[in-house]
Motif scaffolding. Structure first.
Motif, PDB file in Angstrom:
ATOM      1  N   TYR A   1       0.838  -1.212   0.000  1.00 32.42           N
ATOM      2  CA  TYR A   1       0.000   0.000   0.000  1.00 32.42           C
ATOM      3  C   TYR A   1       0.868   1.256   0.000  1.00 32.42           C
ATOM      4  CZ  TYR A   1      -2.508   3.840   2.227  1.00 32.42           C
ATOM      5  OH  TYR A   1      -2.997   5.078   2.542  1.00 32.42           O
ATOM      6  N   GLU A   2       1.859   1.300   0.881  1.00 31.49           N
ATOM      7  CA  GLU A   2       2.738   2.479   0.959  1.00 31.49           C
ATOM      8  C   GLU A   2       3.507   2.689  -0.341  1.00 31.49           C
ATOM      9  OE1 GLU A   2       5.031   1.697   4.452  1.00 31.49           O
ATOM     10  OE2 GLU A   2       3.297   2.021   5.781  1.00 31.49           O
ATOM     11  N   ASP A   3       3.986   1.600  -0.930  1.00 32.65           N
ATOM     12  CA  ASP A   3       4.693   1.702  -2.211  1.00 32.65           C
ATOM     13  C   ASP A   3       3.778   2.211  -3.316  1.00 32.65           C
ATOM     14  OD1 ASP A   3       7.016   0.800  -1.042  1.00 32.65           O
ATOM     15  OD2 ASP A   3       6.839  -1.255  -1.800  1.00 32.65           O
ATOM     16  N   GLU A   4       2.583   1.658  -3.382  1.00 33.54           N
ATOM     17  CA  GLU A   4       1.628   2.061  -4.422  1.00 33.54           C
ATOM     18  C   GLU A   4       1.238   3.532  -4.262  1.00 33.54           C
ATOM     19  OE1 GLU A   4      -0.674   1.559  -7.817  1.00 33.54           O
ATOM     20  OE2 GLU A   4       0.705   0.117  -6.927  1.00 33.54           O
ATOM     21  N   ARG A   5       0.978   3.942  -3.040  1.00 36.24           N
ATOM     22  CA  ARG A   5       0.606   5.340  -2.769  1.00 36.24           C
ATOM     23  C   ARG A   5       1.747   6.285  -3.147  1.00 36.24           C
ATOM     24  NH1 ARG A   5      -3.006   8.165   0.972  1.00 36.24           N
ATOM     25  NH2 ARG A   5      -2.001  10.074   1.650  1.00 36.24           N
ATOM     26  N   ARG A   6       2.971   5.894  -2.783  1.00 36.81           N
ATOM     27  CA  ARG A   6       4.136   6.707  -3.118  1.00 36.81           C
ATOM     28  C   ARG A   6       4.291   6.835  -4.637  1.00 36.81           C
ATOM     29  NH1 ARG A   6       9.060   5.269  -4.338  1.00 36.81           N
ATOM     30  NH2 ARG A   6       8.733   3.116  -3.708  1.00 36.81           N
ATOM     31  N   LEU A   7       4.101   5.728  -5.356  1.00 38.79           N
ATOM     32  CA  LEU A   7       4.224   5.753  -6.820  1.00 38.79           C
ATOM     33  C   LEU A   7       3.154   6.620  -7.470  1.00 38.79           C
ATOM     34  CD1 LEU A   7       5.148   2.035  -7.590  1.00 38.79           C
ATOM     35  CD2 LEU A   7       6.622   4.052  -7.757  1.00 38.79           C
ATOM     36  N   VAL A   8       1.935   6.577  -6.941  1.00 34.98           N
ATOM     37  CA  VAL A   8       0.857   7.420  -7.479  1.00 34.98           C
ATOM     38  C   VAL A   8       1.217   8.891  -7.307  1.00 34.98           C
ATOM     39  CG1 VAL A   8      -1.535   8.163  -7.063  1.00 34.98           C
ATOM     40  CG2 VAL A   8      -1.008   5.737  -7.271  1.00 34.98           C
ATOM     41  N   LEU A   9       1.746   9.263  -6.152  1.00 38.47           N
ATOM     42  CA  LEU A   9       2.109  10.660  -5.890  1.00 38.47           C
ATOM     43  C   LEU A   9       3.316  11.096  -6.723  1.00 38.47           C
ATOM     44  CD1 LEU A   9       1.531  10.799  -2.038  1.00 38.47           C
ATOM     45  CD2 LEU A   9       0.006  11.555  -3.875  1.00 38.47           C
ATOM     46  N   ILE A  10       4.284  10.208  -6.890  1.00 40.09           N
ATOM     47  CA  ILE A  10       5.449  10.520  -7.732  1.00 40.09           C
ATOM     48  C   ILE A  10       5.001  10.757  -9.173  1.00 40.09           C
ATOM     49  CG2 ILE A  10       7.518   9.499  -8.785  1.00 40.09           C
ATOM     50  CD1 ILE A  10       8.102   8.229  -6.028  1.00 40.09           C
ATOM     51  N   GLU A  11       4.126   9.908  -9.673  1.00 40.14           N
ATOM     52  CA  GLU A  11       3.620  10.053 -11.046  1.00 40.14           C
ATOM     53  C   GLU A  11       2.860  11.377 -11.222  1.00 40.14           C
ATOM     54  OE1 GLU A  11       2.558   9.482 -14.991  1.00 40.14           O
ATOM     55  OE2 GLU A  11       4.098   8.487 -13.801  1.00 40.14           O
ATOM     56  N   GLU A  12       2.076  11.747 -10.234  1.00 39.35           N
ATOM     57  CA  GLU A  12       1.341  13.016 -10.311  1.00 39.35           C
ATOM     58  C   GLU A  12       2.296  14.205 -10.318  1.00 39.35           C
ATOM     59  OE1 GLU A  12      -1.886  15.566 -10.680  1.00 39.35           O
ATOM     60  OE2 GLU A  12      -1.689  13.418 -11.025  1.00 39.35           O
ATOM     61  N   ARG A  13       3.315  14.153  -9.474  1.00 39.19           N
ATOM     62  CA  ARG A  13       4.318  15.238  -9.472  1.00 39.19           C
ATOM     63  C   ARG A  13       5.035  15.309 -10.819  1.00 39.19           C
ATOM     64  NH1 ARG A  13       5.749  13.742  -3.982  1.00 39.19           N
ATOM     65  NH2 ARG A  13       4.951  15.378  -2.632  1.00 39.19           N
ATOM     66  N   ARG A  14       5.419  14.160 -11.340  1.00 36.74           N
ATOM     67  CA  ARG A  14       6.131  14.105 -12.626  1.00 36.74           C
ATOM     68  C   ARG A  14       5.272  14.698 -13.744  1.00 36.74           C
ATOM     69  NH1 ARG A  14       6.214  10.789 -16.863  1.00 36.74           N
ATOM     70  NH2 ARG A  14       8.143  10.446 -17.971  1.00 36.74           N
ATOM     71  N   THR A  15       4.014  14.301 -13.782  1.00 34.34           N
ATOM     72  CA  THR A  15       3.096  14.837 -14.798  1.00 34.34           C
ATOM     73  C   THR A  15       2.930  16.347 -14.635  1.00 34.34           C
ATOM     74  OG1 THR A  15       1.923  12.721 -14.845  1.00 34.34           O
ATOM     75  CG2 THR A  15       0.754  14.616 -15.731  1.00 34.34           C
ATOM     76  N   SER A  16       2.854  16.808 -13.402  1.00 34.51           N
ATOM     77  CA  SER A  16       2.706  18.240 -13.149  1.00 34.51           C
ATOM     78  C   SER A  16       3.945  19.015 -13.586  1.00 34.51           C
ATOM     79  CB  SER A  16       2.415  18.490 -11.668  1.00 34.51           C
ATOM     80  OG  SER A  16       1.170  17.949 -11.304  1.00 34.51           O
ATOM     81  N   VAL A  17       5.120  18.443 -13.358  1.00 34.78           N
ATOM     82  CA  VAL A  17       6.356  19.095 -13.800  1.00 34.78           C
ATOM     83  C   VAL A  17       6.380  19.188 -15.324  1.00 34.78           C
ATOM     84  CG1 VAL A  17       8.873  18.826 -13.957  1.00 34.78           C
ATOM     85  CG2 VAL A  17       7.726  18.536 -11.759  1.00 34.78           C
ATOM     86  N   GLN A  18       6.012  18.106 -16.003  1.00 36.40           N
ATOM     87  CA  GLN A  18       5.967  18.127 -17.469  1.00 36.40           C
ATOM     88  C   GLN A  18       4.989  19.196 -17.967  1.00 36.40           C
ATOM     89  OE1 GLN A  18       4.919  14.032 -18.276  1.00 36.40           O
ATOM     90  NE2 GLN A  18       7.020  13.537 -18.869  1.00 36.40           N
ATOM     91  N   THR A  19       3.826  19.264 -17.356  1.00 36.95           N
ATOM     92  CA  THR A  19       2.833  20.254 -17.755  1.00 36.95           C
ATOM     93  C   THR A  19       3.355  21.664 -17.521  1.00 36.95           C
ATOM     94  OG1 THR A  19       1.038  18.715 -17.242  1.00 36.95           O
ATOM     95  CG2 THR A  19       0.457  21.042 -17.394  1.00 36.95           C
ATOM     96  N   LEU A  20       4.015  21.885 -16.403  1.00 44.21           N
ATOM     97  CA  LEU A  20       4.588  23.202 -16.113  1.00 44.21           C
ATOM     98  C   LEU A  20       5.636  23.581 -17.149  1.00 44.21           C
ATOM     99  CD1 LEU A  20       4.585  25.586 -14.158  1.00 44.21           C
ATOM    100  CD2 LEU A  20       6.333  24.398 -12.838  1.00 44.21           C
ATOM    101  N   ILE A  21       6.429  22.613 -17.588  1.00 42.71           N
ATOM    102  CA  ILE A  21       7.459  22.892 -18.597  1.00 42.71           C
ATOM    103  C   ILE A  21       6.820  23.310 -19.919  1.00 42.71           C
ATOM    104  CG2 ILE A  21       9.245  21.823 -20.047  1.00 42.71           C
ATOM    105  CD1 ILE A  21      10.031  20.171 -17.530  1.00 42.71           C
ATOM    106  N   TYR A  22       5.840  22.535 -20.407  1.00 39.45           N
ATOM    107  CA  TYR A  22       5.293  22.908 -21.712  1.00 39.45           C
ATOM    108  C   TYR A  22       4.416  24.154 -21.640  1.00 39.45           C
ATOM    109  CZ  TYR A  22       0.791  20.300 -21.289  1.00 39.45           C
ATOM    110  OH  TYR A  22      -0.439  19.829 -20.923  1.00 39.45           O
TER     111      TYR A  22
END
Length: 130
Positions: free
Chosen positions: A82-103
């Motif tokens: 559960y902790e791993d899955e939750r961490r991965l979901v949050l990392i993916e959201e941050r990554r997507t947000s960084v990409q969106t901020l860049i473009y």
């Protein structure tokens, strides 16, 4: 007033107006991306967040339906999953947000350059006609 200058002036102000619209939209998207970087729990999509919102929900999502009962690992292993899955979901959201901020930053920069160039062109043509 020279007809050619009038047409170019209208063109210049239309491009400047379009650039302002692009800047407005990209600014809103960029602000949302910053929120996604600083607080990914706020912006993550519901279908990704629902299973990892709590340990109980995660456990229930792994159990499956009543006719297809799965044998689950013990709670300690399940808690780690559960902790791993939750961490991965949050990392993916941050990554997507960084990409969106860049473009959106790239679009905003191009729009700002177009706005400045075309606004100055329109202003210069207006002064020539005066």
């Amino acid at each position: 007033m020279n007809k050619k200058n009038l047409i170019i002036q209208i063109y210049a102000y239309l491009v400047a107006f379009s650039a302002v619209i692009c800047l407005s939209i990209t600014t809103g998207i960029a602000i949302y991306s910053v929120i996604g970087i600083t607080s990914p729990e706020t912006t993550v999509s519901a279908w990704k967040w629902e299973p990892v919102r709590s340990f109980e929900r995660f456990k229930k999502s792994k159990e499956g339906c009543a006719s297809d009962k799965k044998v689950l690992p013990d709670d300690a292993i399940l808690q780690k999953m559960y902790e791993d899955e939750r961490r991965l979901v949050l990392i993916e959201e941050r990554r997507t947000s960084v990409q969106t901020l860049i473009y959106t930053s790239i679009i905003a920069a191009v729009s700002a350059v177009l706005l400045i160039i075309h606004w100055n062109l329109g202003k210069r043509l207006r002064k020539e006609d005066a």
